[in-house]
Scaffold this motif. Structure first.
Motif, PDB file in Angstrom:
ATOM      1  N   TRP A  26       0.831  -1.207   0.000  1.00 44.47           N
ATOM      2  CA  TRP A  26       0.000   0.000   0.000  1.00 44.47           C
ATOM      3  C   TRP A  26       0.870   1.263   0.000  1.00 44.47           C
ATOM      4  O   TRP A  26       0.662   2.170  -0.800  1.00 44.47           O
ATOM      5  CB  TRP A  26      -0.936  -0.009   1.207  1.00 44.47           C
ATOM      6  N   GLY A  42       2.685   1.936  -3.370  1.00 46.05           N
ATOM      7  CA  GLY A  42       1.823   2.531  -4.399  1.00 46.05           C
ATOM      8  C   GLY A  42       1.518   3.985  -4.128  1.00 46.05           C
ATOM      9  O   GLY A  42       1.565   4.834  -5.017  1.00 46.05           O
ATOM     10  N   LYS A  43       1.218   4.286  -2.874  1.00 44.02           N
ATOM     11  CA  LYS A  43       0.885   5.657  -2.460  1.00 44.02           C
ATOM     12  C   LYS A  43       2.073   6.589  -2.724  1.00 44.02           C
ATOM     13  O   LYS A  43       1.926   7.671  -3.296  1.00 44.02           O
ATOM     14  CB  LYS A  43       0.550   5.638  -0.966  1.00 44.02           C
ATOM     15  N   ASP A  57       2.857   7.435  -6.424  1.00 43.17           N
ATOM     16  CA  ASP A  57       2.036   8.533  -6.958  1.00 43.17           C
ATOM     17  C   ASP A  57       2.524   9.892  -6.442  1.00 43.17           C
ATOM     18  O   ASP A  57       2.436  10.894  -7.139  1.00 43.17           O
ATOM     19  CB  ASP A  57       0.562   8.347  -6.566  1.00 43.17           C
ATOM     20  N   LYS A  58       3.046   9.909  -5.205  1.00 46.09           N
ATOM     21  CA  LYS A  58       3.450  11.183  -4.569  1.00 46.09           C
ATOM     22  C   LYS A  58       4.846  11.636  -5.005  1.00 46.09           C
ATOM     23  O   LYS A  58       5.037  12.773  -5.414  1.00 46.09           O
ATOM     24  CB  LYS A  58       3.433  11.043  -3.036  1.00 46.09           C
ATOM     25  N   SER A  76     -11.442   7.830  -7.963  1.00 44.36           N
ATOM     26  CA  SER A  76     -10.868   7.232  -6.755  1.00 44.36           C
ATOM     27  C   SER A  76     -10.960   5.719  -6.844  1.00 44.36           C
ATOM     28  O   SER A  76     -11.974   5.167  -7.270  1.00 44.36           O
ATOM     29  CB  SER A  76     -11.617   7.716  -5.513  1.00 44.36           C
ATOM     30  N   HIS A 125      -3.200   7.789 -10.734  1.00 46.98           N
ATOM     31  CA  HIS A 125      -3.642   6.849  -9.696  1.00 46.98           C
ATOM     32  C   HIS A 125      -3.009   5.469  -9.889  1.00 46.98           C
ATOM     33  O   HIS A 125      -3.390   4.524  -9.202  1.00 46.98           O
ATOM     34  CB  HIS A 125      -5.167   6.698  -9.721  1.00 46.98           C
ATOM     35  N   ARG A 148      -1.579   3.784  -6.692  1.00 42.93           N
ATOM     36  CA  ARG A 148      -2.607   3.341  -5.747  1.00 42.93           C
ATOM     37  C   ARG A 148      -3.280   2.041  -6.210  1.00 42.93           C
ATOM     38  O   ARG A 148      -3.509   1.123  -5.432  1.00 42.93           O
ATOM     39  CB  ARG A 148      -3.663   4.441  -5.599  1.00 42.93           C
ATOM     40  N   TYR A 149      -3.597   1.999  -7.501  1.00 43.60           N
ATOM     41  CA  TYR A 149      -4.247   0.800  -8.056  1.00 43.60           C
ATOM     42  C   TYR A 149      -3.331  -0.414  -7.953  1.00 43.60           C
ATOM     43  O   TYR A 149      -3.751  -1.491  -7.533  1.00 43.60           O
ATOM     44  CB  TYR A 149      -4.640   1.040  -9.525  1.00 43.60           C
ATOM     45  N   ALA A 158      -0.876  -0.805  -5.925  1.00 36.99           N
ATOM     46  CA  ALA A 158      -0.660  -1.124  -4.508  1.00 36.99           C
ATOM     47  C   ALA A 158      -1.744  -2.076  -4.014  1.00 36.99           C
ATOM     48  O   ALA A 158      -1.454  -3.117  -3.410  1.00 36.99           O
ATOM     49  CB  ALA A 158      -0.668   0.156  -3.682  1.00 36.99           C
TER      50      ALA A 158
END
Length: 404
Positions: free
Chosen positions: A71, A74-75, A78-79, A213, A342, A345-346, A348
């Protein structure tokens, strides 16, 4: 004839960028070096003298760390970008492997295994996102397949090498080799590959995704359930099946190893040609995943024939082909489903579904076998495969409605 077939096989590996090949090589080095994992429960039980219950809890900590790491990876991709996440993850986890060999207490190892997997599994979603940057859109599924090939070859080489290291210098040697392989792999990557932003290329299906989202994407969550189920039944290969081989048919570890090698060999020889063929024919990804789920289900149903050892070979061939259909295309579906920005996130949450499947597969399988025996377990796993197939049919209808 043979020369033509060989040339056709080689052609499946053409068209990749230099970065994709480097990524494949470092994935192989990293996975071949990941030799602590196959021997971890053995090390905890035999070397450190933990009880089965304590070994179980340390493995749960391991799985929970893997989920959180997926998680976070992935987060953060993106950042701050996948490149920084990949370098931090492999370099730091390499250092952690050097340290963890000196931890021998139960609570220390629970915390240690949790921490190391949080950092190590940040790499996976970041690596998936990097394929979106370094691979052309039309090569993305094949690039994922190439990296999977490296993972499979690495896992094939790692345990054999690990066994030799244990015989030569003991379990401690595994931690030194594992840590070193992580650091060497990421240094090669950092020296040879420059950071690149994700490309703006989108395939037509990608553009049609209306969600903003991941938590509101109903289709993706049903797809995640399919991924979780197919992974859960596949992981029986490493938990219940080796025990079944010995208890039902009296097979040795070497014979079980040969069956595992058959799986790796089939993947190595057939996965890339199959993926290339299906991509050229433009077969819908969900249709291929559906067939993969069916083959996995049939593989476990076939194990209910327990009067002939040859069924183990047939079952292994079926699950191997099912794996070739299900996993590369589910990877690709998850990446294509993500709206721009995204992707991390996906991927992750997609990789988290595999971490969760690993935890559930061993626990559920062992509980069913303990209470009801192997036959019931094979029936339950086969039925989960049919459930995944039904969900794929449902998904096809939902996507048709979404794009109409």
């Amino acid at each position: 004839m043979l020369r033509t077939a060989f040339q056709r096989y080689i052609n499946n590996f053409k068209g990749f960028s230099r970065e994709i090949w480097i990524l494949t090589i470092i994935t192989f080095i990293n996975r071949a070096g990941t030799m602590v994992l196959p021997f971890l429960s053995k090390y905890l039980k035999e070397d450190l003298q933990f009880t089965y219950g304590e070994v179980g809890w340390i493995m749960v900590s391991f799985g929970c760390g893997s989920m959180l790491g997926s998680w976070l990876g992935g987060k953060l991709s993106d950042k701050i970008g996948f490149y920084k996440v990949m370098i931090f993850s492999l370099f730091t986890s390499g250092l952690f492997f050097f340290i963890i060999q000196f931890i021998t207490s139960f609570w220390g190892l629970c915390l240690g295994m949790f921490s190391i997997m949080v950092i190590a599994d940040m790499f996976r979603p970041a690596m998936f996102v990097s394929l979106g940057a370094y691979a052309k859109p039309e090569n993305r599924t094949r690039a994922l397949t190439l990296v999977r090939l490296a993972v499979n070859l690495g896992f094939a080489a790692g345990p054999a090498l690990g066994g030799l290291i244990i015989m030569g210098i003991g379990y401690k040697g595994l931690f030194w080799v594992d840590g070193s392989s992580c650091i060497v792999a990421i240094l090669i990557f950092a020296l040879l590959v420059k950071e690149k932003k994700k490309t703006d290329h989108k395939d037509t299906y990608h553009e049609e995704v209306p969600v903003t989202s991941v938590f509101k994407d109903k289709i993706f969550w049903i797809f995640l359930f399919v991924s979780f189920v197919t992974a859960m039944i596949f992981f029986q290969l490493f938990t219940a099946l080796p025990l079944y081989h010995h208890e039902m048919f009296g097979m040795t570890e070497f014979q079980t190893g040969l069956l595992m090698t058959l799986n790796g060999l089939l993947i190595f020889l057939l996965e890339m040609p199959i993926v290339s063929y299906l991509e050229r024919k433009k077969v819908a990804k969900l249709k291929i995943i559906l067939w993969g789920s069916l083959l996995m289900a049939v593989s476990f149903y076939s194990l209910m024939i327990n009067i002939w050892s040859g069924i183990l070979v047939i079952s292994m061939i079926l699950i191997s082909v099912g794996e070739m259909f299900a996993f590369p295309f589910s990877n690709s579906f998850a990446m294509n489903r993500a709206p721009r920005g995204h992707e991390g996130r996906y991927m992750a949450i997609y990789t988290m579904s595999f971490s969760m499947a690993h935890i559930v597969s061993s626990k559920m399988g062992m509980e069913i076998i303990g209470h009801f025996g192997y036959q019931v377990n094979w029936f339950v796993m086969g039925s989960f495969g049919i459930l995944a197939l039904i969900c794929c049919i449902w998904l096809q209808k939902l996507i048709k409605l979404e794009t109409s």
